[in-house]
Every structure is written in C-alpha cells, then in structure tokens.
Design an enzyme around this catalytic site. Structure first.
Site, mmCIF file in Angstrom:
data_model
loop_
_atom_site.group_PDB
_atom_site.id
_atom_site.type_symbol
_atom_site.label_atom_id
_atom_site.label_comp_id
_atom_site.label_asym_id
_atom_site.label_seq_id
_atom_site.Cartn_x
_atom_site.Cartn_y
_atom_site.Cartn_z
ATOM 1 N N LYS A 7 13.772 -14.729 -2.850
ATOM 2 C CA LYS A 7 13.299 -13.550 -3.595
ATOM 3 C C LYS A 7 13.973 -12.237 -3.172
ATOM 4 O O LYS A 7 14.097 -11.322 -3.976
ATOM 5 C CB LYS A 7 11.780 -13.409 -3.454
ATOM 6 C CG LYS A 7 10.997 -14.455 -4.229
ATOM 7 C CD LYS A 7 9.505 -14.184 -4.153
ATOM 8 C CE LYS A 7 8.727 -15.257 -4.882
ATOM 9 N NZ LYS A 7 7.280 -14.979 -4.920
ATOM 10 N N ASP A 10 4.878 -10.887 -9.728
ATOM 11 C CA ASP A 10 3.797 -11.321 -8.822
ATOM 12 C C ASP A 10 2.673 -10.285 -8.721
ATOM 13 O O ASP A 10 1.493 -10.621 -8.806
ATOM 14 C CB ASP A 10 4.348 -11.580 -7.411
ATOM 15 C CG ASP A 10 5.096 -12.897 -7.309
ATOM 16 O OD1 ASP A 10 4.804 -13.819 -8.096
ATOM 17 O OD2 ASP A 10 5.974 -13.011 -6.420
HETATM 18 P P1 NAP Z 1 5.268 -16.005 3.622
HETATM 19 O O1 NAP Z 1 6.181 -14.931 3.164
HETATM 20 O O2 NAP Z 1 5.802 -17.118 4.459
HETATM 21 O O3 NAP Z 1 4.062 -15.300 4.433
HETATM 22 C C1 NAP Z 1 3.077 -16.061 5.102
HETATM 23 C C2 NAP Z 1 2.011 -15.137 5.680
HETATM 24 O O4 NAP Z 1 0.976 -15.957 6.260
HETATM 25 C C3 NAP Z 1 2.514 -14.225 6.799
HETATM 26 O O5 NAP Z 1 1.787 -13.028 6.783
HETATM 27 C C4 NAP Z 1 2.178 -15.052 8.050
HETATM 28 O O6 NAP Z 1 2.023 -14.268 9.221
HETATM 29 C C5 NAP Z 1 0.839 -15.631 7.648
HETATM 30 N N1 NAP Z 1 0.473 -16.860 8.377
HETATM 31 C C6 NAP Z 1 0.981 -18.100 8.156
HETATM 32 N N2 NAP Z 1 0.392 -18.982 8.998
HETATM 33 C C7 NAP Z 1 -0.497 -18.275 9.748
HETATM 34 C C8 NAP Z 1 -1.404 -18.610 10.777
HETATM 35 N N3 NAP Z 1 -1.535 -19.864 11.222
HETATM 36 N N4 NAP Z 1 -2.169 -17.634 11.328
HETATM 37 C C9 NAP Z 1 -2.059 -16.362 10.894
HETATM 38 N N5 NAP Z 1 -1.213 -15.953 9.913
HETATM 39 C C10 NAP Z 1 -0.447 -16.919 9.350
HETATM 40 O O7 NAP Z 1 4.547 -16.716 2.400
HETATM 41 P P2 NAP Z 1 4.103 -16.075 0.988
HETATM 42 O O8 NAP Z 1 5.131 -16.356 -0.030
HETATM 43 O O9 NAP Z 1 3.678 -14.670 1.215
HETATM 44 O O10 NAP Z 1 2.834 -17.004 0.629
HETATM 45 C C11 NAP Z 1 1.633 -16.886 1.354
HETATM 46 C C12 NAP Z 1 0.538 -17.731 0.708
HETATM 47 O O11 NAP Z 1 0.280 -17.269 -0.615
HETATM 48 C C13 NAP Z 1 0.892 -19.224 0.555
HETATM 49 O O12 NAP Z 1 -0.280 -19.968 0.766
HETATM 50 C C14 NAP Z 1 1.332 -19.340 -0.894
HETATM 51 O O13 NAP Z 1 1.110 -20.651 -1.424
HETATM 52 C C15 NAP Z 1 0.402 -18.327 -1.541
HETATM 53 N N6 NAP Z 1 0.972 -17.775 -2.783
HETATM 54 C C16 NAP Z 1 0.232 -17.899 -3.916
HETATM 55 C C17 NAP Z 1 0.692 -17.364 -5.096
HETATM 56 C C18 NAP Z 1 -0.146 -17.488 -6.321
HETATM 57 O O14 NAP Z 1 0.388 -17.287 -7.427
HETATM 58 N N7 NAP Z 1 -1.409 -17.785 -6.200
HETATM 59 C C19 NAP Z 1 1.929 -16.686 -5.133
HETATM 60 C C20 NAP Z 1 2.667 -16.571 -3.952
HETATM 61 C C21 NAP Z 1 2.161 -17.127 -2.778
HETATM 62 P P3 NAP Z 1 3.317 -13.899 10.146
HETATM 63 O O15 NAP Z 1 3.973 -12.741 9.492
HETATM 64 O O16 NAP Z 1 2.722 -13.588 11.457
HETATM 65 O O17 NAP Z 1 4.179 -15.134 10.170
#
Ligand code: NAP
Length: 289
Positions: free
Chosen positions: A71, A107
C-alpha cells in the site's frame, strides 16, 4: 497492447493474497449487474511490484486493489495521487484512466460509511480511542480526524509508530477543527475509554485462531460506547461480545471490508455497487468457515 476480448480486468496485488474475499465479492457484484468485468488475486512479491504495476498499463487492466505489503511502496509508481490517499500516505485502489494510474484510498471512507450506517454514531465533538497504529489505523485515524472529533487517543504496542501516526493525523486534520491527538500505551488505553464515545480495534488481536484474545480489559467497556473491531474473522470477536454485554453498540469489521470494496467498484465501473449483495456474499463465506 490491446485486449482481444471485451472482459475488463481488475484485481488485487498483495503478498500473500490467498485468504482474500475480494475476488468472490467483486465477481458476484459484476455478475449481478451484468458487467463484463473480472477480478483476480495476484501474489506479487515486493521486488516484483514495479513490474506488476507496469503490467496494469501494458495489459490494460481497469485498475486494482492493493493489500499488505504494497500500500505504501506503490505510491512512487503511480502517475497521480488522490488527496485522501496523499494524506493517509497509502493507496489501496488504483484506477487506470487511459494509461494514467491514479491512486486512491477507500479504507478510511469505507470505514466511516459503514460505521455511521450501522451505528448511527454522531462523531462531532466526541472522543475516539484507536488501538493500533498499523496500515488500517492510518486510514481510520486520518479519516476520523477530519470528521469533527475533539479528541483522538492512539494506543499501540510500539510507541514510535503511534507517535508517527499522531503527527500524520495532526497534519491531516481540517483547520480550524483540529482534534487533540494523544499517544498512550495499550495498557493506558483502558482508562481513556471511560469518557470516550468510540473505541476502534485496528490491531490483529482476537483474529482466528486466537479468538478469545481481547486488546483491553473488558470491564472498561460501557453502554455509551460504540465499539468497532476491524477483525472480521471471526465475525464477532471477543471484544465485540464483551461490548454487547456491557450494553455498547457494536460495529464488526465486515462492514468496512464491503464498503471499501464498494467504493473501488464504483471508481472502476462508474456504477453504484450492489452493497447488500456484496455484504451477504462476504458474510455467508465467513460464516461457513
Ligand atoms: P498492520 O499494519 O500489520 O498493523 C497491525 C497492528 O496490530 C499494529 O498496530 C501492531 O502493533 C498491532 N498488533 C499486532 N499483534 C499485536 C499483539 N499481539 N499485541 C499488540 N498489538 C499487536 O496490519 P493492518 O493492515 O493495519 O491490519 C490490522 C487488522 O485489521 C488485521 O486484523 C486486519 O485483518 C484488519 N483489517 C480489516 C479491514 C476491514 O476491512 N475490516 C481492513 C484492513 C485491515 P505494532 O505496531 O506494535 O506491531
């Protein structure tokens, strides 16, 4: 290069992409409206992204979606950037306008549309607590900062990322209605929820297979809250179950998934997306898993 048949191609570039529900959702929607379009998912490793983007031009694709990890990396490969994508600093949708590739981000708007439609929340003058500072948090925090909130709290495991996001959010806010933006640890987020109207989990905590995990202690949830969880597998997370129990309104992640797709669909086809059908398609697929 000219295509030899009339099918208009769209798709998804990501790495990995096998889990994506977007092909199913878009192809049902294209068929439903009788459009000769097709959507396919392509696993593109990071070093091949420039070739893949060039391929959109060469093969005459109408556009594509982008997901992790492309992205941000895609931005320098595009000809133009929409204002929202520029503010968010990430692109999830490309539209090919006669060879010129334009980057959009659906998004944030997709999230906001689904949130307001499903919960009726009034954001103006309110306070939101956002858990997480990854890619999805960026789009949501920037969009919320431009929606009249008076305070936004960002809580993340890695504090530096939350600080960086707070600066982005502050810069993107609409003057003069700039919200106060605070950064706290995930542990401190619990006490910030007491006087908040919106809690958004953008972390992956609670995702299958760790379905009993919750990003914060459930005792802090209350009836004045709207609780959004971006996680859509499972359809109802432990956080949302606890929120319901506390009398809060809940907003599951599937709504954002459908609305961000619907906006991309509209950019590509110029037609209104069949939202209900897309929603049912994704819901049924997730339910069957
Ligand atoms: P990303 O860029 O990898 O970000 C992940 C986030 O989760 C970061 O803030 C990370 O913290 C945190 N995290 C992960 N594991 C953790 C843990 N064990 N304890 C505490 N914090 C944790 O991923 P993303 O693209 O933002 O996606 C995040 C979530 O949103 C996913 O579940 C994805 O499936 C969902 N999502 C949904 C949609 C929708 O349309 N509904 C769209 C996009 C994403 P750190 O910075 O400390 O690593």
């Amino acid at each position: 290069m000219e295509r030899e048949n009339n099918t208009v191609m769209t798709g998804l570039l990501g790495y990995p992409v096998s889990h994506s529900l977007s092909p199913l959702m878009h192809n049902y929607a294209f068929r439903h409206l009788g459009l000769a379009y097709h959507y396919a998912a392509f696993a593109v490793p990071p070093h091949l992204l420039p070739s893949a983007v060039e391929g959109i031009r060469a093969l005459g694709f109408r556009g594509c979606n982008l997901t992790i990890p492309h992205k941000v990396a895609v931005i320098p490969l595009l000809d133009e950037l929409d204002e929202e994508a520029r503010l968010i600093g990430a692109v999830n949708t490309i539209v090919n306008e006669k060879g010129a590739l334009i980057g959009y981000n659906t998004d944030g708007k997709g999230y906001l549309r689904s949130l307001t439609e499903e919960t009726g929340i009034l954001l103006s003058g309110g306070k939101a607590v956002i858990l997480g500072a990854g890619g999805a948090a960026r789009a949501i925090a920037v969009t919320l900062a431009r929606s009249g909130l008076k305070e936004i709290v960002i809580a993340n495991r890695t504090r530096d990322k939350a600080e960086e996001l707070a600066s982005t959010v502050f810069a993107a806010a609409l003057k003069p209605a700039v919200p106060a933006v605070r950064v706290v640890s995930l542990e401190q987020a619990a006490e910030k929820v007491a006087d908040a109207g919106l809690l958004v989990n953008t972390t992956s905590i609670g995702m299958t297979p760790h379905t009993e995990d919750c990003p914060l202690p459930t005792e802090v949830l209350h009836a004045e809250l709207v609780v959004s969880d971006l996680v859509y597998a499972p359809l109802e997370t432990a956080l949302l179950r606890a929120a319901k129990k506390a009398g809060a309104r809940t907003h599951p992640g599937v709504g954002m998934l459908v609305h961000q797709g619907a906006l991309a669909f509209q950019y590509w086809t110029g037609r209104e997306a069949p939202l209900k059908l897309m929603y049912e398609t994704v819901w049924n697929e997730l339910k069957s898993k």
